[in-house]
Design an enzyme around this catalytic site. Structure first.
Site, PDB file in Angstrom:
ATOM      1  N   ARG A  27      51.344  36.829  29.665  1.00 33.47           N
ATOM      2  CA  ARG A  27      51.744  35.926  31.085  1.00 33.47           C
ATOM      3  C   ARG A  27      52.748  37.145  31.356  1.00 33.47           C
ATOM      4  NH1 ARG A  27      51.059  30.739  30.397  1.00 33.47           N
ATOM      5  NH2 ARG A  27      52.480  29.844  32.162  1.00 33.47           N
ATOM      6  N   ASN A 101      59.871  29.925  33.991  1.00 29.53           N
ATOM      7  CA  ASN A 101      59.170  30.332  34.297  1.00 29.53           C
ATOM      8  C   ASN A 101      58.086  29.127  35.947  1.00 29.53           C
ATOM      9  OD1 ASN A 101      55.100  29.497  33.543  1.00 29.53           O
ATOM     10  ND2 ASN A 101      55.553  30.842  34.678  1.00 29.53           N
ATOM     11  N   HIS A 505      23.936  49.139  55.421  1.00 27.50           N
ATOM     12  CA  HIS A 505      24.832  48.820  55.938  1.00 27.50           C
ATOM     13  C   HIS A 505      26.111  49.339  56.442  1.00 27.50           C
ATOM     14  CE1 HIS A 505      21.382  45.613  57.368  1.00 27.50           C
ATOM     15  NE2 HIS A 505      21.730  45.713  56.657  1.00 27.50           N
ATOM     16  N   LYS A 604      47.775  37.562  32.386  1.00 26.71           N
ATOM     17  CA  LYS A 604      46.807  36.696  31.746  1.00 26.71           C
ATOM     18  C   LYS A 604      46.685  35.354  32.305  1.00 26.71           C
ATOM     19  CE  LYS A 604      43.404  35.355  29.427  1.00 26.71           C
ATOM     20  NZ  LYS A 604      42.055  36.649  30.040  1.00 26.71           N
TER      21      LYS A 604
HETATM   22  C1  F6R Z   1      39.743  39.303  35.106  1.00 23.29           C
HETATM   23  C2  F6R Z   1      40.977  38.344  35.160  1.00 23.29           C
HETATM   24  C3  F6R Z   1      41.345  37.526  36.044  1.00 23.29           C
HETATM   25  C4  F6R Z   1      41.379  36.276  36.237  1.00 23.29           C
HETATM   26  C5  F6R Z   1      41.550  35.251  36.606  1.00 23.29           C
HETATM   27  C6  F6R Z   1      42.458  33.086  36.836  1.00 23.29           C
HETATM   28  O1  F6R Z   1      39.991  39.768  34.116  1.00 23.29           O
HETATM   29  O2  F6R Z   1      40.419  37.285  33.673  1.00 23.29           O
HETATM   30  O3  F6R Z   1      40.398  37.452  36.987  1.00 23.29           O
HETATM   31  O4  F6R Z   1      40.251  35.789  35.609  1.00 23.29           O
HETATM   32  O5  F6R Z   1      43.565  35.384  37.184  1.00 23.29           O
HETATM   33  O6  F6R Z   1      42.236  32.908  35.750  1.00 23.29           O
HETATM   34  P1  F6R Z   1      41.670  32.125  34.804  1.00 23.29           P
HETATM   35  O7  F6R Z   1      40.730  31.764  34.352  1.00 23.29           O
HETATM   36  O8  F6R Z   1      43.137  31.211  34.045  1.00 23.29           O
HETATM   37  O9  F6R Z   1      41.635  30.355  35.941  1.00 23.29           O
END
Ligand code: F6R
Length: 609
Positions: A27, A101, A505, A604
């Protein structure tokens, strides 16, 4: 973003907090810190810029003893990554400590107001107003003070609070940022996410917005904003801690790529059965409601958005309903046309992405029906949508999404087939053929993984390049977008995905001797057209790795190297085509010595706008 954790019990809290934070580093990992109340009720704080290991080093030299504490891992939003901007933050008198957070949107106003009352600030963060605001309202009851403070705060938050005047409790609350409370034997936890406490307990409460939790050594009390007690259901988490460990792999990403066959089996199991209609768990959407839908929006961010691009193609083709696919941060501000005939599908691995959640709320407020596709049971989108379909991918820890993406694709097929069955838009023979092929995907994914040397070799030959281009048409274009994102986010190589026909293009001007191009030509009706596009780049000197469906050896006439994808129905090929692209990105990043699981500047779960 950021991750928070808290512990109260009989054991020394430091190591439990550090263990929890290690599971939340996905995170954010700009800094980490903990606050511990010792047996004399004294509050000690230790924090450090950079990875958790820095904090661990500090704690080795100067341990913090105590059985009550809170911890934080940061993804910087307000104020650069530094020791001072790290959490926990304390009030001016050092009596209250807070981990947070989210984002306090009115923090400048609150800071000015608190300064006028004599409070001083040392960090550049939005969070530092919170302990001071709690202090301002503190009249001998921490819960009351936290409740009052939240009436003044605008924005999103999951907060963990300790106070030296009440050294027997932790108070926590959430609004628009995730928070769970864990129940152990004589010990209790808070955390942003389940893996943080999975080593200690599997029994959790999923908290709703504006629910306040008081953790003491005697148990957990939950209150609503009117201070009424709330009785909540205890959820038993079925993942075990091992599922969130590397299990012998060098990185989580490669482990998760290899987990795809199992994830496919789990996601398909009992939902796709030949001879039976598609079964989408406890979906409440009726045949009449499906007939009433005149527009579908698929809304998501990043990789999940790319799964949505495949979803648009799949649902339009199978169900003949117009589908728009939108990036959540755009959707929420573009005043989309929504009414009671609109179905929204939000897709989010974490179920906590701020923009996706906001888009869901906006659409619901305007009368849309919402299906959430998520990997996290009890996540915010799962609780706020009308229906939820889980991707049973298991915990995804690596920042770069792999198995969540492919299982999201599977849910797109299942929804497309479910609609087709209800709307009679595809013959039952065709539906059965697709189902039979879907059930082959786990085994075929295993087969794709046995070809990893080809990708390893290509990675060795290309990792030092500065640019990379991914080309495809139709479904292959959607997969090209995902392949390109994987490369750029973990290896920091500049990469672009282009629709084959769009190249000339403008972008073809960038192709020169030695440019790396990954050309996807798996779709039989577009194969010849892709071959022409490949010729356009090879004649300008590009080095091409081509992908085609098994048997289409014609591609070898135009490309330097070829990779074949096992033959299943064209519509299903994205699930298999993306696997070598994930491997390619992984091996390139490893060759370049990048931090594969924790790429720079990323986290993440993006729980801030
Ligand atoms: C790329 C990746 C991010 C997530 C995005 C959405 O590998 O993991 O682009 O897909 O931050 O995250 P979620 O799916 O948790 O809403």
């Amino acid at each position: 973003m950021c991750g928070i954790v808290g512990y109260i019990g009989k054991k020394q809290t430091s190591s439990i907090l550090i263990n929890g934070l290690s599971k939340l580093e996905y995170r954010g990992y700009d800094s980490a810190g903990i606050a511990v109340l010792d047996e004399n009720g004294k509050m000690n704080v230790s924090k450090s810029k950079g990875r958790l290991a820095n904090l661990e080093g500090k704690l080795k030299e100067m341990p913090l003893n105590g059985t009550i504490g809170i911890g934080h891992t940061r993804w910087a939003t307000h104020g650069e990554p530094s020791d001072i901007n790290s959490h926990p933050h304390t009030n001016s008198n050092n009596t209250i400590s807070v981990v947070h957070n989210g984002i306090i949107e009115n923090y400048l106003h609150l800071r000015e107001w608190l300064t006028s009352k004599g409070y001083t600030f040392i960090s550049e963060t939005d969070t530092e107003v919170v302990p001071n605001l709690i202090d301002y309202f503190y009249k001998g009851d921490l819960l009351d003070a936290v409740m009052m403070a939240t009436t003044k705060i605008e924005g999103s938050y999951a907060l963990g609070v300790v106070c030296i005047n009440e050294p027997d409790k932790i108070v926590a609350v959430r609004k628009d940022s995730p928070l769970i409370a864990g129940i152990g034997e004589g010990e209790f936890y808070i955390a942003s996410d389940v893996p943080a406490i999975l080593n200690y307990t599997r029994d959790v409460y999923y908290l709703n917005d504006k629910e306040f939790v008081v953790l003491s050594k005697n148990g957990i009390e939950i209150y609503d904003a009117e201070k009424q007690r709330v009785n909540k259901e205890v959820h038993h988490v079925t993942w075990n801690a091992d599922a969130a460990e590397k299990g012998g792999y060098e990185h989580f990403m490669i482990k998760e790529i290899h987990e795809q066959p199992k994830a496919f089996r789990d996601t398909l199991s009992s939902r796709v059965v030949p001879g039976s209609p598609i079964s989408l768990d406890k979906i409440t959407l009726t045949k009449e409601q499906i007939e009433n839908i005149n527009r579908v929006y698929i809304v998501a961010c990043g990789t999940a958005y790319h799964a949505g691009v495949v979803g648009k193609y799949v649902i339009e083709n199978l169900a003949r309903i117009p589908v728009e696919v939108d990036i959540a941060s755009e959707f929420r501000y573009r005043n989309p046309i929504i009414n009671d005939k609109t179905l929204m599908i939000v897709m989010s691995q974490s179920g906590e992405t701020a923009d996706t959640l906001a888009a869901l709320r906006e659409a619901k407020a305007q009368g849309a029906r919402v299906i959430a596709i998520t990997n996290v049971v009890g996540s915010s989108v799962s609780r706020e949508a009308d229906d939820v379909i889980y991707t049973w991918a298991g915990p995804e820890v690596a920042v770069a999404s792999t198995k969540a993406y492919t299982t999201q694709l599977l849910t797109m097929y299942m929804i497309g087939l479910f609609f087709a069955e209800n709307l009679n838009t595809v013959s039952s023979e065709e539906i059965e053929e697709i189902k039979v092929d879907m059930l082959k995907l786990p085994e075929l994914a295993e087969e794709m993984l046995t070809h990893k040397e080809v990708m390893q070799k290509f990675a060795v030959n290309t990792y030092s390049h500065k640019d990379m281009f991914f080309l495809g048409r139709g479904l292959d274009y959607a997969v090209a977008m995902e392949g390109s994102l994987k490369v750029k986010e973990i290896s920091y190589i500049h990469s672009e995905a282009y629709a084959g026909g769009e190249l000339k293009h403008g972008t073809i001007a960038l192709i020169e001797e030695g440019t790396i191009v990954i050309a996807l030509a798996t779709q039989s009706d577009l194969f010849e057209k892709m071959v022409s596009n490949i010729r356009e780049v090879t004649t300008r000197g590009a080095k091409v790795l081509g992908f085609a469906a098994e048997g289409n050896t014609e591609i070898e006439k135009t490309v330097g190297s070829a990779m074949y994808i096992p033959k299943v129905k064209d519509i299903l090929l994205p699930v298999l085509t993306v696997i070598p692209l994930q491997l390619l990105a992984y091996y390139i990043a490893v060759q370049r010595g990048c931090d594969v699981d924790k790429p720079r500047n990323l986290a993440k779960s993006v729980t801030v706008e």
